[in-house]
Write a protein that holds these residues in place. Structure first.
Motif, short mmCIF file in Angstrom:
data_model
loop_
_atom_site.label_atom_id
_atom_site.label_comp_id
_atom_site.label_asym_id
_atom_site.label_seq_id
_atom_site.Cartn_x
_atom_site.Cartn_y
_atom_site.Cartn_z
N ASP A 118 0.88 -1.22 -0.10
CA ASP A 118 -0.13 -0.06 -0.04
C ASP A 118 0.72 1.30 -0.03
O ASP A 118 0.27 2.22 -0.09
N SER A 119 2.23 1.19 0.10
CA SER A 119 3.13 2.43 0.06
C SER A 119 4.44 1.78 -0.31
O SER A 119 4.97 0.91 -0.28
N VAL A 120 5.24 2.71 -0.97
CA VAL A 120 6.62 2.48 -1.09
C VAL A 120 7.30 2.07 0.21
O VAL A 120 8.02 0.84 0.08
N GLU A 121 6.93 2.46 1.40
CA GLU A 121 7.84 2.14 2.44
C GLU A 121 7.19 0.55 2.91
O GLU A 121 8.05 -0.13 3.22
N SER A 122 5.92 0.32 2.57
CA SER A 122 5.18 -1.25 3.35
C SER A 122 6.02 -1.90 1.94
O SER A 122 6.31 -3.11 2.51
N ALA A 123 6.16 -1.73 0.76
CA ALA A 123 6.68 -2.44 -0.19
C ALA A 123 8.12 -2.91 0.09
O ALA A 123 8.65 -4.21 0.00
N GLN A 124 9.02 -1.84 0.54
CA GLN A 124 10.39 -2.05 1.03
C GLN A 124 10.26 -3.08 2.28
O GLN A 124 11.15 -3.99 2.24
N ARG A 125 9.30 -3.06 3.29
CA ARG A 125 9.29 -3.66 4.37
C ARG A 125 8.76 -5.31 4.10
O ARG A 125 9.55 -6.32 4.21
N GLU A 126 8.01 -5.28 2.96
CA GLU A 126 7.37 -6.57 2.70
C GLU A 126 8.56 -7.55 1.80
O GLU A 126 8.68 -8.67 1.99
N ILE A 127 9.29 -6.61 0.94
CA ILE A 127 10.16 -7.40 0.09
C ILE A 127 11.23 -7.89 0.73
O ILE A 127 11.56 -9.04 0.70
N SER A 128 11.62 -7.28 1.81
CA SER A 128 12.76 -7.78 2.82
C SER A 128 12.22 -8.95 3.63
O SER A 128 12.98 -9.85 3.87
N LEU A 129 10.82 -8.86 3.98
CA LEU A 129 10.17 -10.05 4.87
C LEU A 129 10.16 -11.24 4.04
O LEU A 129 10.51 -12.37 4.40
N TRP A 130 9.80 -10.98 2.74
CA TRP A 130 9.55 -12.27 1.69
C TRP A 130 10.37 -12.80 0.82
O TRP A 130 10.59 -14.04 0.44
N PHE A 131 11.59 -11.91 0.83
CA PHE A 131 12.62 -12.06 -0.23
C PHE A 131 13.91 -11.91 0.81
O PHE A 131 14.85 -11.01 0.10
N PRO A 132 14.25 -12.53 1.70
CA PRO A 132 15.52 -12.05 2.68
C PRO A 132 16.71 -12.35 1.83
O PRO A 132 17.80 -11.75 2.14
N GLU A 133 16.46 -13.31 0.96
CA GLU A 133 17.74 -13.77 -0.04
C GLU A 133 18.12 -12.63 -0.90
O GLU A 133 19.11 -12.47 -1.68
N GLY A 134 17.00 -11.76 -1.35
CA GLY A 134 17.21 -10.44 -2.41
C GLY A 134 16.34 -10.92 -3.50
O GLY A 134 15.92 -12.23 -3.66
N VAL A 135 16.48 -10.05 -4.56
CA VAL A 135 15.66 -10.33 -5.76
C VAL A 135 16.90 -9.96 -7.00
O VAL A 135 17.98 -9.33 -6.63
N ALA A 136 16.16 -10.22 -8.30
CA ALA A 136 17.10 -9.92 -9.40
C ALA A 136 17.78 -8.54 -9.28
O ALA A 136 16.94 -7.74 -8.95
#
Ligand code: ATP
Ligand code: MG
Length: 137
Positions: A118-136
């Motif tokens: 729902d926001s850029v800040e939530s996106a950053q938190r959620e991406i760290s939570l679900w992809f702790p290994e990082g993304v492409a």
């Protein structure tokens, strides 16, 4: 570039909506940066929806997210957080416009197919939570 965490919920996966959701984001012009099928542990679901922990529907929400595999994704591109939310539609599918994902595929708020940050800040938190290994890159 802006990124959003987009998740196809267990009902969406079970109903075979993965391809349609991916197609819509691809066609709009966004870039897929991460994707995996996950059986969600209870503590991960609780962390994801931590801001809703005081709401009466929270236990049912956690059970729903843990009821089957989800497709966890990171999408990137201009305005992807706000535009992704528009593409998804309103929280209650009965209020979602036809043409949106929920407006085309759902009628129950507790079975509303997809999550979008729902926001850029939530996106950053959620991406760290679900992809702790990082993304492409
Ligand atoms: P999401 O975060 O999953 O993208 P949202 O941002 O549209 O959805 P939130 O307010 O963050 O809506 O609620 C998270 C999820 O909790 C909703 O998608 C829905 O599955 C569930 N939910 C929200 N409100 C209710 C409700 N009144 N009754 C049952 N479930 C609800
Ligand atoms: Mg939300």
């Amino acid at each position: 570039t802006e990124q959003s965490y987009i998740m196809i919920k267990p009902d969406g996966v079970q109903r075979g909506l993965v391809g349609d959701v991916i197609k819509r984001f691809e066609q709009r012009g966004y870039t897929l940066k991460g994707l995996k099928l996950i059986n969600v542990a209870k503590d991960l679901a609780e962390k994801h929806y931590q801001d809703l922990s005081a709401r009466p529907f929270f236990p049912a929400l956690v059970d729903y997210i843990c009821s089957g595999p989800v497709v966890a994704m990171v999408w990137e591109g201009k305005g992807v957080v706000a535009t992704g939310r528009k593409m998804i539609g309103a929280t209650n599918p009965l209020a979602s416009e036809p043409g949106t994902i929920r407006g085309d595929f759902a009628i129950e708020v507790g079975r509303n197919v997809i999550h979008g940050s729902d926001s850029v800040e939530s996106a950053q938190r959620e991406i760290s939570l679900w992809f702790p290994e990082g993304v492409a890159e």
